[in-house]
Motif scaffolding. Structure first.
Motif, PDB file in Angstrom:
ATOM      1  N   GLY A  44      43.897  43.306  49.219  1.00  0.00           N
ATOM      2  CA  GLY A  44      42.936  42.350  49.775  1.00  0.00           C
ATOM      3  C   GLY A  44      41.681  42.157  48.944  1.00  0.00           C
ATOM      4  O   GLY A  44      40.639  41.785  49.480  1.00  0.00           O
ATOM      5  N   LEU A  45      41.769  42.370  47.640  1.00  0.00           N
ATOM      6  CA  LEU A  45      40.594  42.240  46.774  1.00  0.00           C
ATOM      7  C   LEU A  45      40.772  41.161  45.708  1.00  0.00           C
ATOM      8  O   LEU A  45      40.106  41.179  44.677  1.00  0.00           O
ATOM      9  N   LYS A  46      41.660  40.225  45.960  1.00  0.00           N
ATOM     10  CA  LYS A  46      41.982  39.201  44.964  1.00  0.00           C
ATOM     11  C   LYS A  46      40.757  38.371  44.566  1.00  0.00           C
ATOM     12  O   LYS A  46      40.604  37.999  43.403  1.00  0.00           O
ATOM     13  N   LYS A  47      39.860  38.108  45.525  1.00  0.00           N
ATOM     14  CA  LYS A  47      38.662  37.312  45.213  1.00  0.00           C
ATOM     15  C   LYS A  47      37.630  38.112  44.416  1.00  0.00           C
ATOM     16  O   LYS A  47      36.913  37.556  43.601  1.00  0.00           O
ATOM     17  N   GLN A  48      37.556  39.413  44.650  1.00  0.00           N
ATOM     18  CA  GLN A  48      36.582  40.253  43.950  1.00  0.00           C
ATOM     19  C   GLN A  48      37.076  40.710  42.582  1.00  0.00           C
ATOM     20  O   GLN A  48      36.296  40.932  41.677  1.00  0.00           O
ATOM     21  N   TYR A  49      38.388  40.877  42.452  1.00  0.00           N
ATOM     22  CA  TYR A  49      38.940  41.405  41.202  1.00  0.00           C
ATOM     23  C   TYR A  49      39.799  40.323  40.553  1.00  0.00           C
ATOM     24  O   TYR A  49      40.902  40.050  41.009  1.00  0.00           O
ATOM     25  N   THR A  50      39.282  39.739  39.468  1.00  0.00           N
ATOM     26  CA  THR A  50      39.930  38.561  38.884  1.00  0.00           C
ATOM     27  C   THR A  50      40.399  38.738  37.447  1.00  0.00           C
ATOM     28  O   THR A  50      41.040  37.842  36.900  1.00  0.00           O
ATOM     29  N   ALA A  51      40.091  39.855  36.810  1.00  0.00           N
ATOM     30  CA  ALA A  51      40.483  40.056  35.411  1.00  0.00           C
ATOM     31  C   ALA A  51      40.576  41.546  35.116  1.00  0.00           C
ATOM     32  O   ALA A  51      39.750  42.332  35.591  1.00  0.00           O
ATOM     33  N   ASP A  52      41.566  41.927  34.290  1.00  0.00           N
ATOM     34  CA  ASP A  52      41.743  43.351  34.016  1.00  0.00           C
ATOM     35  C   ASP A  52      40.708  43.925  33.059  1.00  0.00           C
ATOM     36  O   ASP A  52      40.699  45.128  32.805  1.00  0.00           O
ATOM     37  N   GLU A  53      39.798  43.088  32.583  1.00  0.00           N
ATOM     38  CA  GLU A  53      38.687  43.612  31.776  1.00  0.00           C
ATOM     39  C   GLU A  53      37.567  44.151  32.660  1.00  0.00           C
ATOM     40  O   GLU A  53      36.682  44.859  32.193  1.00  0.00           O
ATOM     41  N   ILE A  54      37.613  43.849  33.957  1.00  0.00           N
ATOM     42  CA  ILE A  54      36.690  44.433  34.933  1.00  0.00           C
ATOM     43  C   ILE A  54      37.141  45.881  35.150  1.00  0.00           C
ATOM     44  O   ILE A  54      38.342  46.138  35.269  1.00  0.00           O
ATOM     45  N   PRO A  55      36.225  46.850  35.173  1.00  0.00           N
ATOM     46  CA  PRO A  55      36.641  48.240  35.400  1.00  0.00           C
ATOM     47  C   PRO A  55      37.565  48.340  36.622  1.00  0.00           C
ATOM     48  O   PRO A  55      37.273  47.765  37.666  1.00  0.00           O
ATOM     49  N   TRP A  56      38.664  49.053  36.458  1.00  0.00           N
ATOM     50  CA  TRP A  56      39.685  49.044  37.509  1.00  0.00           C
ATOM     51  C   TRP A  56      40.137  50.416  37.988  1.00  0.00           C
ATOM     52  O   TRP A  56      41.153  50.540  38.665  1.00  0.00           O
ATOM     53  N   CYS A  57      39.363  51.472  37.733  1.00  0.00           N
ATOM     54  CA  CYS A  57      39.747  52.792  38.247  1.00  0.00           C
ATOM     55  C   CYS A  57      39.765  52.796  39.779  1.00  0.00           C
ATOM     56  O   CYS A  57      40.674  53.359  40.395  1.00  0.00           O
ATOM     57  N   GLY A  58      38.769  52.158  40.404  1.00  0.00           N
ATOM     58  CA  GLY A  58      38.718  52.094  41.863  1.00  0.00           C
ATOM     59  C   GLY A  58      39.830  51.235  42.442  1.00  0.00           C
ATOM     60  O   GLY A  58      40.379  51.545  43.502  1.00  0.00           O
TER      61      GLY A  58
END
Length: 172
Positions: A44-58
């Protein structure tokens, strides 16, 4: 360092789900790994997370919790929000969620073992992929254990490992 023992381990579900994703790697440049982006959709985070260059550990942690049928904290993309997950512990054990300092931010991953100076951590966005790295214990600011439906599995225990491999100082 070989972590093949994890294949046979009757580990907590979040660790089992995380282990299945070892090697998933973000794409360099403007392209995005659709697998990583699908995790955002699944939790349910598709709007907040849009690219794999954004830190993604969480994001990785939220996805493995989702796959294991466990709740995850509000705003899971912020690593330090994982300090609100499960129950606080003083001793890290197999499958525990570990939260670390990383500059002014943080990093989150799953305990698979330890040596004298470091925790061995399975996590996302470690060298731009899902991997197991060594992180100094002094950087750990929180140890959190999953809340169990029935009782804590016997496999949740301290795992002593050799002090082999490079120590990570920046998990991005």
């Amino acid at each position: 360092m070989s972590y093949n023992f994890l294949k046979k381990e009757k580990a907590p579900k979040i660790l089992v789900e995380a282990y299945k994703l070892l090697g998933v790697t973000e794409l360099l440049g403007k392209d995005n790994n659709p697998v990583i982006l699908s995790w955002a959709d699944a939790v349910g985070l598709k709007k907040q997370y849009t690219a794999d260059e954004i830190p993604w550990c969480g994001l990785f942690m939220a996805y493995v919790c989702h796959m294991a049928g466990k709740a995850f904290p509000v705003n899971p993309l912020w690593a330090r929000n994982w300090l609100n997950y499960g129950t606080p512990q003083t001793t890290a054990m197999l499958g525990d969620v570990l939260v670390f300092t990383r500059g002014t931010g943080g990093h989150v991953g799953i305990y698979v073992g330890e040596d004298v100076k470091c925790y061995h951590v399975l996590g996302g966005n470690q060298g731009d992929k899902v991997s197991i790295v060594r992180i100094q214990k002094v950087r750990c600011i929180g140890i959190r254990r999953t809340k169990w439906s029935v009782s804590q599995p016997d496999s949740v225990r301290v795992i002593q490992l050799g002090a082999n491999g490079v120590i990570s100082d920046n998990e991005a």
